[in-house]
Write an enzyme that holds these catalytic residues in place. Structure first.
Site, PDB file in Angstrom:
ATOM      1  CE  LYS A  33       5.061  75.378  32.641  1.00 53.15           C
ATOM      2  NZ  LYS A  33       5.853  75.329  31.405  1.00 53.15           N
ATOM      3  CB  SER A  34      10.627  79.591  34.343  1.00 49.55           C
ATOM      4  OG  SER A  34       9.761  79.785  33.261  1.00 49.55           O
ATOM      5  N   GLY A  58       8.393  72.705  26.093  1.00 47.45           N
ATOM      6  CA  GLY A  58       9.343  73.444  25.260  1.00 47.45           C
ATOM      7  C   GLY A  58      10.613  73.783  26.020  1.00 47.45           C
ATOM      8  NE  ARG A  68       5.827  75.076  21.628  1.00 46.05           N
ATOM      9  CZ  ARG A  68       5.986  75.347  22.924  1.00 46.05           C
ATOM     10  NH1 ARG A  68       5.661  74.446  23.831  1.00 46.05           N
ATOM     11  NH2 ARG A  68       6.455  76.517  23.311  1.00 46.05           N
ATOM     12  CD  GLN A  92      11.066  77.695  25.963  1.00 49.41           C
ATOM     13  OE1 GLN A  92      11.065  77.395  24.769  1.00 49.41           O
ATOM     14  NE2 GLN A  92      10.040  77.442  26.756  1.00 49.41           N
ATOM     15  CG  ASP A 133       4.159  81.714  29.575  1.00 52.55           C
ATOM     16  OD1 ASP A 133       4.172  81.610  28.335  1.00 52.55           O
ATOM     17  OD2 ASP A 133       5.126  81.376  30.289  1.00 52.55           O
ATOM     18  CE  LYS A 177       5.171  81.381  24.081  1.00 49.96           C
ATOM     19  NZ  LYS A 177       6.548  81.248  24.555  1.00 49.96           N
TER      20      LYS A 177
HETATM   21  C1  S3P Z   1      10.040  79.949  29.258  1.00 47.59           C
HETATM   22  C2  S3P Z   1      10.177  80.925  28.301  1.00 47.59           C
HETATM   23  C3  S3P Z   1       9.047  81.415  27.484  1.00 47.59           C
HETATM   24  C4  S3P Z   1       7.710  81.010  28.096  1.00 47.59           C
HETATM   25  C5  S3P Z   1       7.687  79.566  28.511  1.00 47.59           C
HETATM   26  C6  S3P Z   1       8.753  79.311  29.556  1.00 47.59           C
HETATM   27  C7  S3P Z   1      11.231  79.537  30.022  1.00 47.59           C
HETATM   28  O1  S3P Z   1       9.138  80.852  26.191  1.00 47.59           O
HETATM   29  O2  S3P Z   1       6.655  81.280  27.205  1.00 47.59           O
HETATM   30  O3  S3P Z   1       6.433  79.214  29.054  1.00 47.59           O
HETATM   31  O4  S3P Z   1      11.097  78.857  31.060  1.00 47.59           O
HETATM   32  O5  S3P Z   1      12.343  79.906  29.621  1.00 47.59           O
HETATM   33  P1  S3P Z   1      10.114  81.437  25.034  1.00 47.59           P
HETATM   34  O6  S3P Z   1      11.521  81.194  25.428  1.00 47.59           O
HETATM   35  O7  S3P Z   1       9.733  80.669  23.792  1.00 47.59           O
HETATM   36  O8  S3P Z   1       9.802  82.890  24.912  1.00 47.59           O
END
Ligand code: S3P
Length: 431
Positions: free
Chosen positions: A20-21, A91, A119, A166, A317, A344
Protein backbone atom coordinates in the site's frame (compact mmCIF):
# COMPACT_ATOMS: atom_id res chain seq x y z
CA UNK A 1 -21.43 -9.35 9.53
CA UNK A 2 -19.36 -12.44 8.88
CA UNK A 3 -19.40 -15.73 10.78
CA UNK A 4 -16.07 -17.50 11.13
CA UNK A 5 -15.26 -20.96 12.48
CA UNK A 6 -12.03 -22.83 12.94
CA UNK A 7 -10.12 -24.06 9.91
CA UNK A 8 -7.77 -27.00 10.20
CA UNK A 9 -4.66 -25.67 8.46
CA UNK A 10 -3.39 -23.54 5.57
CA UNK A 11 -1.19 -24.83 2.77
CA UNK A 12 0.12 -23.66 -0.59
CA UNK A 13 1.36 -20.53 -2.31
CA UNK A 14 -0.09 -17.06 -2.37
CA UNK A 15 0.85 -13.67 -3.81
CA UNK A 16 -0.87 -11.18 -1.51
CA UNK A 17 -1.81 -7.75 -2.96
CA UNK A 18 0.87 -5.15 -3.53
CA UNK A 19 2.32 -2.85 -0.94
CA UNK A 20 0.00 0.00 0.00
CA UNK A 21 2.73 2.50 0.95
CA UNK A 22 4.60 1.91 -2.30
CA UNK A 23 1.42 2.02 -4.42
CA UNK A 24 0.43 5.44 -2.97
CA UNK A 25 3.91 6.80 -3.58
CA UNK A 26 4.08 5.44 -7.12
CA UNK A 27 0.98 7.47 -8.06
CA UNK A 28 2.14 10.61 -6.27
CA UNK A 29 5.71 10.63 -7.61
CA UNK A 30 4.51 9.80 -11.15
CA UNK A 31 2.12 12.77 -10.92
CA UNK A 32 4.92 15.08 -9.74
CA UNK A 33 7.36 13.92 -12.41
CA UNK A 34 8.02 15.22 -15.88
CA UNK A 35 6.98 12.70 -18.52
CA UNK A 36 5.16 9.42 -18.44
CA UNK A 37 5.42 6.67 -15.81
CA UNK A 38 4.30 3.07 -15.87
CA UNK A 39 3.27 1.41 -12.62
CA UNK A 40 3.02 -2.37 -12.60
CA UNK A 41 1.32 -4.58 -10.00
CA UNK A 42 -0.34 -1.53 -8.48
CA UNK A 43 -2.53 -2.21 -5.41
CA UNK A 44 -6.19 -1.72 -6.34
CA UNK A 45 -7.86 -0.95 -2.98
CA UNK A 46 -10.00 1.76 -1.41
CA UNK A 47 -7.02 3.67 0.04
CA UNK A 48 -4.91 3.71 -3.10
CA UNK A 49 -7.94 4.59 -5.26
CA UNK A 50 -8.43 7.61 -2.96
CA UNK A 51 -4.92 8.77 -3.91
CA UNK A 52 -5.50 8.13 -7.62
CA UNK A 53 -8.80 10.04 -7.56
CA UNK A 54 -7.19 12.94 -5.66
CA UNK A 55 -4.43 13.37 -8.24
CA UNK A 56 -6.91 13.07 -11.13
CA UNK A 57 -8.80 15.98 -9.57
CA UNK A 58 -5.56 17.96 -9.66
CA UNK A 59 -5.45 17.44 -13.44
CA UNK A 60 -3.31 14.30 -13.73
CA UNK A 61 -4.12 12.08 -16.72
CA UNK A 62 -4.26 8.39 -15.85
CA UNK A 63 -4.92 5.29 -17.90
CA UNK A 64 -5.71 2.27 -15.72
CA UNK A 65 -5.93 -1.29 -16.92
CA UNK A 66 -6.47 -3.43 -13.81
CA UNK A 67 -3.25 -3.18 -11.85
CA UNK A 68 -1.33 -1.42 -14.64
CA UNK A 69 -1.23 2.40 -14.53
CA UNK A 70 0.05 4.82 -17.12
CA UNK A 71 0.41 8.31 -15.65
CA UNK A 72 1.27 11.56 -17.42
CA UNK A 73 3.21 13.64 -14.91
CA UNK A 74 2.60 17.37 -14.50
CA UNK A 75 6.06 18.36 -13.31
CA UNK A 76 4.62 20.02 -10.17
CA UNK A 77 2.17 22.16 -12.21
CA UNK A 78 -1.24 21.07 -11.03
CA UNK A 79 -4.72 22.49 -11.65
CA UNK A 80 -6.70 24.20 -8.92
CA UNK A 81 -9.29 21.54 -7.97
CA UNK A 82 -12.89 22.56 -8.68
CA UNK A 83 -14.15 20.87 -5.54
CA UNK A 84 -13.05 19.44 -2.21
CA UNK A 85 -10.52 16.59 -2.39
CA UNK A 86 -11.41 13.42 -0.49
CA UNK A 87 -8.74 11.20 1.09
CA UNK A 88 -11.55 8.95 2.45
CA UNK A 89 -10.00 6.59 5.07
CA UNK A 90 -6.39 7.09 4.03
CA UNK A 91 -3.92 8.94 6.27
CA UNK A 92 -1.14 8.51 3.71
CA UNK A 93 -3.29 10.18 1.02
CA UNK A 94 -4.17 13.11 3.28
CA UNK A 95 -0.70 13.79 4.68
CA UNK A 96 1.36 13.28 1.52
CA UNK A 97 -1.13 15.29 -0.53
CA UNK A 98 -0.90 18.14 2.02
CA UNK A 99 2.84 18.21 1.27
CA UNK A 100 2.17 18.44 -2.47
CA UNK A 101 -0.61 21.07 -2.15
CA UNK A 102 1.76 23.23 -0.08
CA UNK A 103 3.89 23.70 -3.21
CA UNK A 104 0.94 24.97 -5.29
CA UNK A 105 -0.10 28.65 -5.37
CA UNK A 106 -3.83 27.81 -5.65
CA UNK A 107 -6.60 27.19 -3.10
CA UNK A 108 -7.57 23.66 -2.21
CA UNK A 109 -9.45 21.83 0.53
CA UNK A 110 -8.98 18.22 1.54
CA UNK A 111 -11.21 16.12 3.77
CA UNK A 112 -11.77 12.47 4.64
CA UNK A 113 -14.21 10.00 6.19
CA UNK A 114 -15.27 10.11 9.84
CA UNK A 115 -12.22 8.14 11.02
CA UNK A 116 -9.73 10.31 9.11
CA UNK A 117 -11.46 13.54 10.21
CA UNK A 118 -10.61 12.53 13.76
CA UNK A 119 -6.92 11.86 13.14
CA UNK A 120 -4.21 14.44 13.96
CA UNK A 121 -2.86 16.51 11.06
CA UNK A 122 -0.89 19.18 12.98
CA UNK A 123 2.19 16.95 12.81
CA UNK A 124 2.36 17.72 9.08
CA UNK A 125 0.54 21.10 9.04
CA UNK A 126 2.97 22.76 11.49
CA UNK A 127 6.20 22.06 9.58
CA UNK A 128 4.49 22.88 6.25
CA UNK A 129 3.41 26.25 7.71
CA UNK A 130 6.98 26.75 8.82
CA UNK A 131 8.05 26.21 5.22
CA UNK A 132 5.65 28.99 4.19
CA UNK A 133 2.34 27.36 3.24
CA UNK A 134 -0.93 28.98 4.37
CA UNK A 135 -2.94 26.22 5.97
CA UNK A 136 -6.12 26.30 8.03
CA UNK A 137 -8.60 23.73 9.23
CA UNK A 138 -10.71 22.55 12.13
CA UNK A 139 -9.06 22.74 15.55
CA UNK A 140 -6.50 25.31 14.33
CA UNK A 141 -5.49 23.08 11.47
CA UNK A 142 -5.20 19.78 13.34
CA UNK A 143 -8.29 18.15 11.82
CA UNK A 144 -9.71 17.76 8.33
CA UNK A 145 -11.21 19.45 6.38
CA UNK A 146 -8.05 21.46 5.83
CA UNK A 147 -7.51 24.27 3.32
CA UNK A 148 -4.19 25.10 1.70
CA UNK A 149 -2.76 27.97 -0.32
CA UNK A 150 0.85 27.13 -0.98
CA UNK A 151 3.86 28.20 -3.00
CA UNK A 152 6.98 30.22 -2.18
CA UNK A 153 8.31 27.60 0.26
CA UNK A 154 11.64 27.63 2.09
CA UNK A 155 13.48 24.49 3.18
CA UNK A 156 13.55 23.56 6.88
CA UNK A 157 15.23 21.06 9.17
CA UNK A 158 12.70 18.77 10.91
CA UNK A 159 13.26 16.38 13.81
CA UNK A 160 10.98 13.37 13.22
CA UNK A 161 10.40 12.37 16.85
CA UNK A 162 7.30 10.29 16.09
CA UNK A 163 9.15 8.34 13.36
CA UNK A 164 6.30 9.14 10.97
CA UNK A 165 6.99 8.23 7.35
CA UNK A 166 3.93 10.21 6.29
CA UNK A 167 5.29 13.42 7.81
CA UNK A 168 8.79 12.79 6.45
CA UNK A 169 7.39 12.11 2.98
CA UNK A 170 5.15 15.20 2.97
CA UNK A 171 8.14 17.40 3.86
CA UNK A 172 10.44 15.83 1.27
CA UNK A 173 7.81 16.26 -1.47
CA UNK A 174 7.31 19.90 -0.43
CA UNK A 175 11.09 20.33 -0.13
CA UNK A 176 11.60 19.46 -3.79
CA UNK A 177 9.89 22.78 -4.63
CA UNK A 178 11.34 24.81 -1.73
CA UNK A 179 14.23 27.26 -1.72
CA UNK A 180 17.43 25.71 -0.31
CA UNK A 181 17.70 22.38 1.46
CA UNK A 182 15.02 20.45 3.34
CA UNK A 183 16.14 17.85 5.84
CA UNK A 184 14.45 15.33 8.12
CA UNK A 185 16.35 13.88 11.08
CA UNK A 186 15.25 10.51 12.43
CA UNK A 187 16.29 9.11 15.83
CA UNK A 188 14.50 5.87 14.83
CA UNK A 189 14.07 5.06 11.15
CA UNK A 190 10.62 5.23 9.62
CA UNK A 191 9.83 3.42 6.36
CA UNK A 192 12.05 4.79 3.61
CA UNK A 193 10.03 4.10 0.43
CA UNK A 194 9.82 7.79 -0.49
CA UNK A 195 13.61 8.18 -0.42
CA UNK A 196 14.12 5.02 -2.46
CA UNK A 197 11.48 5.95 -5.01
CA UNK A 198 12.68 9.57 -5.33
CA UNK A 199 16.03 8.13 -6.39
CA UNK A 200 14.29 5.90 -8.95
CA UNK A 201 12.69 9.12 -10.32
CA UNK A 202 16.25 10.58 -10.68
CA UNK A 203 16.25 12.87 -7.62
CA UNK A 204 19.38 13.28 -5.55
CA UNK A 205 18.66 12.41 -1.91
CA UNK A 206 21.47 12.65 0.63
CA UNK A 207 21.41 10.24 3.56
CA UNK A 208 23.96 10.18 6.37
CA UNK A 209 24.37 9.70 10.11
CA UNK A 210 24.08 12.97 12.06
CA UNK A 211 24.42 13.71 15.78
CA UNK A 212 20.73 13.18 16.48
CA UNK A 213 20.11 10.32 14.09
CA UNK A 214 19.82 9.63 10.40
CA UNK A 215 19.61 12.70 8.18
CA UNK A 216 17.63 12.65 4.94
CA UNK A 217 18.31 15.76 2.93
CA UNK A 218 17.44 17.12 -0.49
CA UNK A 219 17.94 20.29 -2.46
CA UNK A 220 14.92 22.21 -3.72
CA UNK A 221 14.39 22.82 -7.41
CA UNK A 222 15.14 19.28 -8.57
CA UNK A 223 13.03 17.76 -11.28
CA UNK A 224 11.64 14.22 -11.15
CA UNK A 225 11.64 12.16 -14.35
CA UNK A 226 8.95 9.62 -15.18
CA UNK A 227 9.98 5.97 -14.91
CA UNK A 228 8.70 2.42 -14.49
CA UNK A 229 7.81 1.16 -11.00
CA UNK A 230 7.06 -2.46 -9.98
CA UNK A 231 5.13 -2.78 -6.72
CA UNK A 232 6.05 -5.81 -4.55
CA UNK A 233 3.61 -7.72 -2.30
CA UNK A 234 2.70 -6.03 1.00
CA UNK A 235 4.40 -7.45 4.12
CA UNK A 236 1.56 -5.96 6.21
CA UNK A 237 -0.93 -8.09 4.24
CA UNK A 238 1.18 -11.26 4.13
CA UNK A 239 1.48 -10.94 7.94
CA UNK A 240 -2.09 -12.24 8.32
CA UNK A 241 -1.28 -15.43 6.41
CA UNK A 242 2.01 -15.95 8.22
CA UNK A 243 0.03 -15.67 11.45
CA UNK A 244 -2.57 -18.22 10.24
CA UNK A 245 0.21 -20.69 9.39
CA UNK A 246 1.72 -20.23 12.86
CA UNK A 247 -1.62 -20.71 14.61
CA UNK A 248 -2.82 -23.81 12.73
CA UNK A 249 -0.96 -27.09 13.25
CA UNK A 250 0.35 -28.73 10.07
CA UNK A 251 0.37 -25.48 8.08
CA UNK A 252 2.96 -24.43 5.52
CA UNK A 253 2.80 -21.44 3.17
CA UNK A 254 4.95 -19.70 0.61
CA UNK A 255 4.13 -16.01 0.21
CA UNK A 256 5.55 -14.73 -3.06
CA UNK A 257 7.32 -11.43 -3.90
CA UNK A 258 7.02 -9.88 -0.44
CA UNK A 259 8.75 -6.59 0.38
CA UNK A 260 11.33 -7.25 3.12
CA UNK A 261 12.66 -3.70 3.49
CA UNK A 262 14.33 -3.55 6.97
CA UNK A 263 12.16 -0.57 7.94
CA UNK A 264 9.10 -2.83 7.42
CA UNK A 265 9.98 -6.40 8.43
CA UNK A 266 10.15 -6.06 12.22
CA UNK A 267 7.12 -8.36 12.59
CA UNK A 268 8.93 -11.25 10.89
CA UNK A 269 12.09 -10.69 12.94
CA UNK A 270 10.05 -10.61 16.15
CA UNK A 271 8.29 -13.86 15.22
CA UNK A 272 11.65 -15.59 14.79
CA UNK A 273 12.47 -14.52 18.37
CA UNK A 274 9.20 -16.18 19.42
CA UNK A 275 10.41 -19.43 17.84
CA UNK A 276 8.68 -19.26 14.44
CA UNK A 277 10.14 -21.01 11.42
CA UNK A 278 10.15 -18.19 8.85
CA UNK A 279 12.61 -18.10 5.97
CA UNK A 280 13.28 -15.55 3.26
CA UNK A 281 13.95 -17.35 -0.02
CA UNK A 282 14.81 -16.16 -3.50
CA UNK A 283 16.00 -12.72 -2.32
CA UNK A 284 16.09 -10.06 -5.03
CA UNK A 285 15.63 -6.36 -5.76
CA UNK A 286 12.52 -4.90 -7.38
CA UNK A 287 12.50 -1.18 -8.27
CA UNK A 288 15.06 -0.40 -5.57
CA UNK A 289 13.31 -2.41 -2.84
CA UNK A 290 14.42 -5.78 -1.36
CA UNK A 291 11.94 -8.60 -2.00
CA UNK A 292 11.76 -12.31 -1.08
CA UNK A 293 9.41 -15.28 -1.01
CA UNK A 294 8.49 -15.92 2.62
CA UNK A 295 8.38 -19.58 3.62
CA UNK A 296 6.57 -20.21 6.90
CA UNK A 297 5.86 -23.47 8.72
CA UNK A 298 3.79 -24.18 11.82
CA UNK A 299 6.38 -24.21 14.61
CA UNK A 300 4.56 -25.45 17.72
CA UNK A 301 3.54 -23.09 20.49
CA UNK A 302 5.36 -19.73 20.27
CA UNK A 303 7.15 -18.13 23.24
CA UNK A 304 6.16 -14.78 24.77
CA UNK A 305 8.24 -11.79 23.72
CA UNK A 306 8.70 -8.06 24.38
CA UNK A 307 8.49 -5.25 21.85
CA UNK A 308 10.58 -2.20 22.79
CA UNK A 309 9.77 1.38 21.73
CA UNK A 310 12.58 1.56 19.17
CA UNK A 311 11.31 -1.64 17.52
CA UNK A 312 7.78 -0.31 17.03
CA UNK A 313 8.13 1.69 13.76
CA UNK A 314 9.34 -1.36 11.79
CA UNK A 315 6.20 -3.32 12.76
CA UNK A 316 3.66 -0.58 13.52
CA UNK A 317 0.87 -1.84 11.21
CA UNK A 318 1.42 -5.50 12.19
CA UNK A 319 1.00 -5.01 15.96
CA UNK A 320 -2.71 -6.02 16.00
CA UNK A 321 -1.95 -9.38 14.36
CA UNK A 322 1.22 -9.76 16.46
CA UNK A 323 -1.02 -9.29 19.52
CA UNK A 324 -3.19 -12.20 18.32
CA UNK A 325 -0.06 -14.39 18.15
CA UNK A 326 1.04 -13.16 21.59
CA UNK A 327 -2.38 -14.19 22.90
CA UNK A 328 -1.63 -17.87 22.25
CA UNK A 329 2.10 -17.79 23.09
CA UNK A 330 3.52 -19.32 26.24
CA UNK A 331 3.95 -16.59 28.88
CA UNK A 332 3.25 -12.86 29.08
CA UNK A 333 4.18 -10.65 26.14
CA UNK A 334 4.65 -6.89 26.32
CA UNK A 335 4.46 -4.02 23.82
CA UNK A 336 5.66 -0.52 24.82
CA UNK A 337 6.23 2.77 23.01
CA UNK A 338 3.34 2.15 20.60
CA UNK A 339 1.21 5.20 21.51
CA UNK A 340 0.90 5.99 17.77
CA UNK A 341 -1.48 3.01 17.54
CA UNK A 342 -4.09 5.14 19.31
CA UNK A 343 -4.33 7.49 16.29
CA UNK A 344 -4.48 4.98 13.44
CA UNK A 345 -7.68 4.07 11.52
CA UNK A 346 -9.07 3.24 14.99
CA UNK A 347 -7.61 3.31 18.51
CA UNK A 348 -5.82 0.01 17.91
CA UNK A 349 -4.61 -0.42 21.51
CA UNK A 350 -8.19 -0.27 22.76
CA UNK A 351 -9.56 -2.40 19.90
CA UNK A 352 -6.91 -5.10 20.47
CA UNK A 353 -7.42 -5.17 24.26
CA UNK A 354 -11.21 -5.25 24.03
CA UNK A 355 -11.40 -7.94 21.34
CA UNK A 356 -8.74 -10.17 22.93
CA UNK A 357 -10.59 -9.97 26.26
CA UNK A 358 -13.77 -11.02 24.45
CA UNK A 359 -11.81 -14.08 23.24
CA UNK A 360 -10.86 -15.04 26.80
CA UNK A 361 -7.42 -13.43 27.10
CA UNK A 362 -6.12 -11.32 29.99
CA UNK A 363 -4.83 -8.01 28.69
CA UNK A 364 -3.43 -5.08 30.65
CA UNK A 365 -3.78 -1.87 28.67
CA UNK A 366 -1.29 1.04 28.88
CA UNK A 367 -1.29 4.42 27.16
CA UNK A 368 1.53 3.18 24.90
CA UNK A 369 0.92 -0.56 24.64
CA UNK A 370 -0.23 -3.67 26.49
CA UNK A 371 0.70 -6.87 28.36
CA UNK A 372 -0.89 -10.05 27.04
CA UNK A 373 -1.07 -13.33 28.96
CA UNK A 374 -1.01 -16.17 26.46
CA UNK A 375 -3.73 -18.86 26.56
CA UNK A 376 -3.77 -22.36 25.04
CA UNK A 377 -6.77 -21.64 22.84
CA UNK A 378 -8.78 -18.54 21.91
CA UNK A 379 -12.57 -18.57 22.32
CA UNK A 380 -14.81 -17.38 19.49
CA UNK A 381 -16.39 -13.96 20.15
CA UNK A 382 -18.21 -10.98 18.67
CA UNK A 383 -15.49 -8.73 17.20
CA UNK A 384 -15.84 -4.95 16.95
CA UNK A 385 -13.65 -3.81 14.05
CA UNK A 386 -14.41 -0.05 14.35
CA UNK A 387 -14.28 -0.15 10.53
CA UNK A 388 -10.52 -0.70 10.77
CA UNK A 389 -9.20 -3.10 8.09
CA UNK A 390 -6.26 -4.34 10.15
CA UNK A 391 -8.42 -5.04 13.20
CA UNK A 392 -10.89 -6.94 10.97
CA UNK A 393 -8.13 -9.12 9.43
CA UNK A 394 -6.18 -9.67 12.68
CA UNK A 395 -9.32 -10.89 14.46
CA UNK A 396 -10.51 -12.93 11.49
CA UNK A 397 -7.18 -14.76 11.80
CA UNK A 398 -7.92 -15.18 15.52
CA UNK A 399 -11.40 -16.47 14.67
CA UNK A 400 -10.08 -19.02 12.15
CA UNK A 401 -8.00 -20.57 14.95
CA UNK A 402 -10.50 -20.20 17.83
CA UNK A 403 -12.86 -22.66 19.49
CA UNK A 404 -16.46 -21.84 18.58
CA UNK A 405 -17.92 -19.10 16.43
CA UNK A 406 -16.50 -15.62 15.81
CA UNK A 407 -18.52 -12.79 14.29
CA UNK A 408 -16.79 -9.90 12.52
CA UNK A 409 -19.05 -6.83 12.59
CA UNK A 410 -17.85 -5.04 9.41
CA UNK A 411 -15.86 -7.48 7.26
CA UNK A 412 -16.14 -5.24 4.16
CA UNK A 413 -13.57 -2.81 5.64
CA UNK A 414 -10.79 -5.21 4.52
CA UNK A 415 -11.23 -3.49 1.11
CA UNK A 416 -9.16 -0.57 2.45
CA UNK A 417 -5.95 -2.57 1.85
CA UNK A 418 -6.85 -6.18 0.92
CA UNK A 419 -10.15 -6.63 -0.98
CA UNK A 420 -9.39 -10.33 -1.75
CA UNK A 421 -8.56 -11.27 1.86
CA UNK A 422 -11.42 -13.74 2.48
CA UNK A 423 -11.10 -15.26 -1.02
CA UNK A 424 -7.42 -15.86 -0.35
CA UNK A 425 -8.23 -17.60 2.94
CA UNK A 426 -10.56 -19.92 0.98
CA UNK A 427 -7.77 -20.60 -1.50
CA UNK A 428 -5.21 -21.84 1.05
CA UNK A 429 -7.41 -23.38 3.71
CA UNK A 430 -7.56 -27.14 4.32
CA UNK A 431 -10.72 -28.49 5.91
C1 S3P B 1 2.61 4.91 6.26
C2 S3P B 1 3.25 5.29 7.42
C3 S3P B 1 2.83 4.82 8.76
C4 S3P B 1 1.91 3.61 8.66
C5 S3P B 1 0.83 3.80 7.63
C6 S3P B 1 1.46 4.00 6.26
C7 S3P B 1 3.11 5.43 4.98
O1 S3P B 1 2.13 5.87 9.41
O2 S3P B 1 1.34 3.32 9.91
O3 S3P B 1 -0.02 2.67 7.57
O4 S3P B 1 2.73 4.90 3.91
O5 S3P B 1 3.92 6.36 5.00
P1 S3P B 1 2.87 7.10 10.16
O6 S3P B 1 3.54 7.95 9.15
O7 S3P B 1 1.76 7.84 10.87
O8 S3P B 1 3.84 6.49 11.12
Amino acid sequence: MLRITKIRAVKGELRVPSDKSISHRAVILSSLADGESLIRNWLVSEDTLATLETFKRLGVEVERNGDLLKIKGRNYHFQEPADILDARNSGTTARLTLGVLSTQPFFSVITGDESLRNRPMLRVVEPLRQMGAFIDGREKGNKLPISVRGGGLKGISFFNKKASAQVKSALLLAGLKAEGYTEVVEPVLSRDHTERMLKAFSAEVLEFEGEQGRVIKLKGGQKLYGTEVFCPADPSSSAFFVALALLLEGSELILKDVLINPTRDGFYRKLRQMGADIRYENLRDISGEPVADIHVRYSGRLKAVEVKPEEVPSMIDEIPVLAVLMATAEGTSKVRGAQELRVKESDRIRAVAENLRAMGVRVEEYEDGFDIEGVERLKGAFIKTYGDHRIAMAFSVAGFSAEGETIIDKPECVGISYPEFYEHVERVKIL
